[in-house]
Design a protein around this motif. Structure first.
Motif, PDB file in Angstrom:
ATOM      1  N   PRO A 103     -20.598  87.980  47.184  1.00 41.19           N
ATOM      2  CA  PRO A 103     -19.188  88.395  47.166  1.00 41.19           C
ATOM      3  C   PRO A 103     -18.308  87.440  47.975  1.00 41.19           C
ATOM      4  CG  PRO A 103     -20.461  89.818  48.612  1.00 41.19           C
ATOM      5  CD  PRO A 103     -21.445  88.913  47.949  1.00 41.19           C
ATOM      6  N   ALA A 104     -17.001  87.635  47.878  1.00 42.39           N
ATOM      7  CA  ALA A 104     -16.026  86.711  48.467  1.00 42.39           C
ATOM      8  C   ALA A 104     -16.244  86.504  49.962  1.00 42.39           C
ATOM      9  CB  ALA A 104     -14.602  87.210  48.198  1.00 42.39           C
ATOM     10  N   GLU A 105     -16.659  87.567  50.668  1.00 42.21           N
ATOM     11  CA  GLU A 105     -16.844  87.419  52.117  1.00 42.21           C
ATOM     12  C   GLU A 105     -17.994  86.470  52.474  1.00 42.21           C
ATOM     13  OE1 GLU A 105     -18.669  91.513  51.029  1.00 42.21           O
ATOM     14  OE2 GLU A 105     -16.823  90.431  50.563  1.00 42.21           O
ATOM     15  N   CYS A 106     -18.846  86.143  51.494  1.00 37.22           N
ATOM     16  CA  CYS A 106     -19.979  85.246  51.739  1.00 37.22           C
ATOM     17  C   CYS A 106     -19.637  83.777  51.553  1.00 37.22           C
ATOM     18  CB  CYS A 106     -21.138  85.601  50.807  1.00 37.22           C
ATOM     19  SG  CYS A 106     -21.858  87.227  51.090  1.00 37.22           S
ATOM     20  N   VAL A 107     -18.471  83.469  50.993  1.00 37.37           N
ATOM     21  CA  VAL A 107     -18.151  82.088  50.649  1.00 37.37           C
ATOM     22  C   VAL A 107     -18.138  81.155  51.866  1.00 37.37           C
ATOM     23  CG1 VAL A 107     -16.390  80.561  49.655  1.00 37.37           C
ATOM     24  CG2 VAL A 107     -17.053  82.672  48.473  1.00 37.37           C
ATOM     25  N   PRO A 108     -17.505  81.499  53.009  1.00 44.05           N
ATOM     26  CA  PRO A 108     -17.555  80.580  54.154  1.00 44.05           C
ATOM     27  C   PRO A 108     -18.989  80.332  54.643  1.00 44.05           C
ATOM     28  CG  PRO A 108     -15.792  82.163  54.449  1.00 44.05           C
ATOM     29  CD  PRO A 108     -16.596  82.633  53.267  1.00 44.05           C
ATOM     30  N   LEU A 109     -19.830  81.345  54.584  1.00 40.44           N
ATOM     31  CA  LEU A 109     -21.233  81.169  54.956  1.00 40.44           C
ATOM     32  C   LEU A 109     -21.930  80.230  53.975  1.00 40.44           C
ATOM     33  CD1 LEU A 109     -23.790  81.884  56.563  1.00 40.44           C
ATOM     34  CD2 LEU A 109     -24.058  83.862  55.038  1.00 40.44           C
ATOM     35  N   ALA A 110     -21.717  80.442  52.681  1.00 35.55           N
ATOM     36  CA  ALA A 110     -22.338  79.595  51.663  1.00 35.55           C
ATOM     37  C   ALA A 110     -21.886  78.143  51.811  1.00 35.55           C
ATOM     38  CB  ALA A 110     -22.006  80.119  50.265  1.00 35.55           C
ATOM     39  N   GLU A 111     -20.610  77.928  52.074  1.00 37.35           N
ATOM     40  CA  GLU A 111     -20.102  76.568  52.287  1.00 37.35           C
ATOM     41  C   GLU A 111     -20.852  75.897  53.432  1.00 37.35           C
ATOM     42  OE1 GLU A 111     -17.780  74.542  50.954  1.00 37.35           O
ATOM     43  OE2 GLU A 111     -17.071  75.885  49.385  1.00 37.35           O
ATOM     44  N   MET A 112     -21.074  76.639  54.514  1.00 36.64           N
ATOM     45  CA  MET A 112     -21.702  76.051  55.694  1.00 36.64           C
ATOM     46  C   MET A 112     -23.198  75.806  55.477  1.00 36.64           C
ATOM     47  SD  MET A 112     -20.732  74.881  58.655  1.00 36.64           S
ATOM     48  CE  MET A 112     -19.325  75.711  59.355  1.00 36.64           C
ATOM     49  N   ILE A 113     -23.917  76.729  54.852  1.00 34.72           N
ATOM     50  CA  ILE A 113     -25.359  76.518  54.730  1.00 34.72           C
ATOM     51  C   ILE A 113     -25.728  75.622  53.548  1.00 34.72           C
ATOM     52  CG2 ILE A 113     -25.964  78.618  55.996  1.00 34.72           C
ATOM     53  CD1 ILE A 113     -26.704  79.943  53.313  1.00 34.72           C
ATOM     54  N   PHE A 114     -24.914  75.580  52.506  1.00 34.17           N
ATOM     55  CA  PHE A 114     -25.247  74.747  51.351  1.00 34.17           C
ATOM     56  C   PHE A 114     -24.623  73.352  51.412  1.00 34.17           C
ATOM     57  CE2 PHE A 114     -25.657  78.952  48.906  1.00 34.17           C
ATOM     58  CZ  PHE A 114     -26.980  79.076  49.277  1.00 34.17           C
ATOM     59  N   ARG A 115     -23.480  73.222  52.112  1.00 36.34           N
ATOM     60  CA  ARG A 115     -22.835  71.913  52.205  1.00 36.34           C
ATOM     61  C   ARG A 115     -22.768  71.402  53.643  1.00 36.34           C
ATOM     62  NH1 ARG A 115     -17.923  71.175  47.956  1.00 36.34           N
ATOM     63  NH2 ARG A 115     -16.930  72.989  48.869  1.00 36.34           N
ATOM     64  N   ALA A 116     -23.190  72.212  54.592  1.00 35.75           N
ATOM     65  CA  ALA A 116     -23.209  71.832  56.010  1.00 35.75           C
ATOM     66  C   ALA A 116     -21.842  71.408  56.524  1.00 35.75           C
ATOM     67  CB  ALA A 116     -24.233  70.730  56.270  1.00 35.75           C
ATOM     68  N   ARG A 117     -20.818  72.038  56.020  1.00 37.45           N
ATOM     69  CA  ARG A 117     -19.488  71.728  56.527  1.00 37.45           C
ATOM     70  C   ARG A 117     -18.521  72.854  56.209  1.00 37.45           C
ATOM     71  NH1 ARG A 117     -15.755  72.086  52.911  1.00 37.45           N
ATOM     72  NH2 ARG A 117     -15.767  70.903  51.009  1.00 37.45           N
ATOM     73  N   GLY A 118     -17.540  72.990  57.074  1.00 37.19           N
ATOM     74  CA  GLY A 118     -16.475  73.941  56.853  1.00 37.19           C
ATOM     75  C   GLY A 118     -15.219  73.179  56.447  1.00 37.19           C
ATOM     76  N   GLU A 119     -14.117  73.885  56.361  1.00 39.25           N
ATOM     77  CA  GLU A 119     -12.857  73.246  55.993  1.00 39.25           C
ATOM     78  C   GLU A 119     -12.442  72.225  57.035  1.00 39.25           C
ATOM     79  OE1 GLU A 119      -9.579  75.724  54.903  1.00 39.25           O
ATOM     80  OE2 GLU A 119     -10.898  77.192  53.940  1.00 39.25           O
ATOM     81  N   LYS A 120     -11.740  71.211  56.590  1.00 38.28           N
ATOM     82  CA  LYS A 120     -11.110  70.188  57.424  1.00 38.28           C
ATOM     83  C   LYS A 120     -12.085  69.280  58.154  1.00 38.28           C
ATOM     84  CE  LYS A 120      -6.910  72.850  57.788  1.00 38.28           C
ATOM     85  NZ  LYS A 120      -5.868  73.402  58.608  1.00 38.28           N
ATOM     86  N   ALA A 121     -13.335  69.212  57.700  1.00 38.50           N
ATOM     87  CA  ALA A 121     -14.281  68.263  58.280  1.00 38.50           C
ATOM     88  C   ALA A 121     -13.786  66.841  58.010  1.00 38.50           C
ATOM     89  CB  ALA A 121     -15.662  68.452  57.677  1.00 38.50           C
ATOM     90  N   THR A 122     -13.974  65.953  58.978  1.00 45.98           N
ATOM     91  CA  THR A 122     -13.517  64.566  58.827  1.00 45.98           C
ATOM     92  C   THR A 122     -14.661  63.561  58.874  1.00 45.98           C
ATOM     93  OG1 THR A 122     -13.111  64.481  61.204  1.00 45.98           O
ATOM     94  CG2 THR A 122     -11.234  65.022  59.788  1.00 45.98           C
ATOM     95  N   GLY A 123     -15.824  63.955  59.352  1.00 51.34           N
ATOM     96  CA  GLY A 123     -16.958  63.041  59.442  1.00 51.34           C
ATOM     97  C   GLY A 123     -18.243  63.747  59.070  1.00 51.34           C
TER      98      GLY A 123
END
Length: 195
Positions: free
Chosen positions: A30-50
């Motif tokens: 569900p929608a509340e899981c998206v920030p978690l999925a972003e972090m564990i599957f892409r290893a980054r959150g919003e506004k990452a620069t490096g």
């Protein structure tokens, strides 16, 4: 992380960039899981620069290869990204997502213990069973200043194994690996050198 830095491990480096990660679409609910999925599957959150990826492999057992990723952020953004992931984690106990091969997957989400290192840390665990295979993933994330350190362990085994037998194949993210990497990041941040 460099070759020879940790006895018994081989270090290789990946060439993925933040732009490469943008191509990896995260289809999670569900929608509340998206920030978690972003972090564990892409290893980054919003506004990452490096973004920097290495792979750590135990020399005696090439089965145990773990990605170690460093993601840097502008001032204040690493805290926001980590907080968003933690809020998502507290609300998300089942995560539905589309695999890279197109199939729909449902994973159970839980938390585990993590060493007290960095400014804040989290240990996210996922498990799923599909087609007679049980899969377990362990994601350790540590924020140190403007950098988030990410280490991922993975294990898969036949669903027919006993719980005792499965323990042999469970992913283990060793505390020494985490503490060494966090100490290296802290030193780099203090001297102002690149992470």
């Amino acid at each position: 992380m460099t070759e020879g830095e940790i006895a018994g491990y081989r270090i290789t480096h990946g060439d993925e960039t933040l732009a490469d990660l943008e191509k990896l679409k995260i289809d999670a609910s569900p929608a509340e899981c998206v920030p978690l999925a972003e972090m564990i599957f892409r290893a980054r959150g919003e506004k990452a620069t490096g973004y920097s990826r290495s792979y750590v492999t135990e020399k005696r057992s090439f089965a145990d290869t773990m990605p170690v990723i460093l993601t840097s952020y502008p001032p204040g953004e690493a805290e926001r990204a980590f907080s968003s992931m933690e809020k998502s984690l507290s609300a998300c106990r089942t995560l539905d997502f589309r695999s890279r091969y197109g199939g729909s997957i449902r994973a159970k989400v839980s938390t585990g213990a993590v060493a007290e290192v960095g400014d804040e840390s989290a240990h996210v665990k996922t498990s799923l069973s599909k087609d007679g295979i049980d899969t377990y993933d362990s994601y350790v994330l540590v924020r140190t200043g403007s950098v988030i350190v990410y280490v991922h362990g993975h294990g898969g085994m036949s669903s027919s194994l006993s719980e005792q037998q499965k323990k042999r194949f469970m992913p283990v993210v060793k505390e020494e690996l985490i503490s060494r990497q966090v100490a290296k990041v802290e030193a780099a941040l203090q001297t102002g050198s690149a992470v």
